[in-house]
Design a protein around this motif. Structure first.
Motif, PDB file in Angstrom:
ATOM      1  N   ALA A  91      -1.829 -67.013   2.218  1.00 22.78           N
ATOM      2  CA  ALA A  91      -2.763 -67.010   3.349  1.00 22.78           C
ATOM      3  C   ALA A  91      -2.255 -66.088   4.447  1.00 22.78           C
ATOM      4  O   ALA A  91      -3.033 -65.371   5.087  1.00 22.78           O
ATOM      5  N   ALA A  92      -0.935 -66.081   4.657  1.00 26.45           N
ATOM      6  CA  ALA A  92      -0.342 -65.246   5.707  1.00 26.45           C
ATOM      7  C   ALA A  92      -0.574 -63.764   5.428  1.00 26.45           C
ATOM      8  O   ALA A  92      -0.779 -62.982   6.359  1.00 26.45           O
ATOM      9  N   ARG A  93      -0.575 -63.376   4.161  1.00 19.28           N
ATOM     10  CA  ARG A  93      -0.825 -61.969   3.822  1.00 19.28           C
ATOM     11  C   ARG A  93      -2.209 -61.545   4.293  1.00 19.28           C
ATOM     12  O   ARG A  93      -2.375 -60.501   4.940  1.00 19.28           O
ATOM     13  N   ALA A  94      -3.227 -62.366   4.008  1.00 24.09           N
ATOM     14  CA  ALA A  94      -4.589 -62.047   4.449  1.00 24.09           C
ATOM     15  C   ALA A  94      -4.679 -62.077   5.976  1.00 24.09           C
ATOM     16  O   ALA A  94      -5.300 -61.204   6.587  1.00 24.09           O
ATOM     17  N   HIS A  95      -4.055 -63.063   6.595  1.00 26.10           N
ATOM     18  CA  HIS A  95      -4.048 -63.182   8.060  1.00 26.10           C
ATOM     19  C   HIS A  95      -3.394 -61.950   8.678  1.00 26.10           C
ATOM     20  O   HIS A  95      -3.918 -61.353   9.624  1.00 26.10           O
TER      21      HIS A  95
END
Length: 134
Positions: A91-95
């Motif tokens: 999720a952090a990658r997309a964020h």
């Protein structure tokens, strides 16, 4: 309701049933509700894929911001809710792809489940714009 309160819908059949808006703008403040990875066909986008689901949540939230006269650059806080917090980096990658330069305050939390068991992530956003409401 005050005259400066703008309600933004996304067309979800749950909005009138639950009594919520995808986003609400009041003056310079825009709040985007918990946003799930729902596709245009009503199904879950990216089954089993936290990254793809997060991208979809961000796309929906960004469209709501635009409809409220705001942009991702106006976002001051995000909340990322995951059913398995050990997958936070996906999720952090997309964020990070959307917010690397904006760098809002951000919280990742684990929840036991969402309305649809196929949803692995939901997102909330808060934004403050330079201008007032419409």
């Amino acid at each position: 309701m005050g005259d400066d309160r703008q309600l933004i819908g996304s067309g979800s059949p749950l909005e009138p049933e639950i009594g919520f808006s995808r986003a609400v703008r009041r003056g310079a403040h825009v709040a985007v509700a918990g946003t799930a990875p729902i596709g245009d066909d009503g199904g879950t986008v990216g089954p089993g894929d936290v990254y793809a689901q997060t991208v979809r949540c961000l796309d929906i939230a960004e469209a709501a911001l635009r409809a409220a006269g705001a942009s991702m650059a106006d976002v001051v806080r995000t909340r990322v809710m995951l059913t398995d917090v050990t997958r936070w980096k996906e999720a952090a990658r997309a964020h990070g792809e959307r917010f690397a330069r904006i760098r809002p305050a951000c919280t990742f939390v684990e929840v036991s489940r969402f309305i649809d068991p196929g949803w692995l992530v939901e997102l909330e956003l808060d934004a403050i714009t330079d201008g007032g409401g419409e």
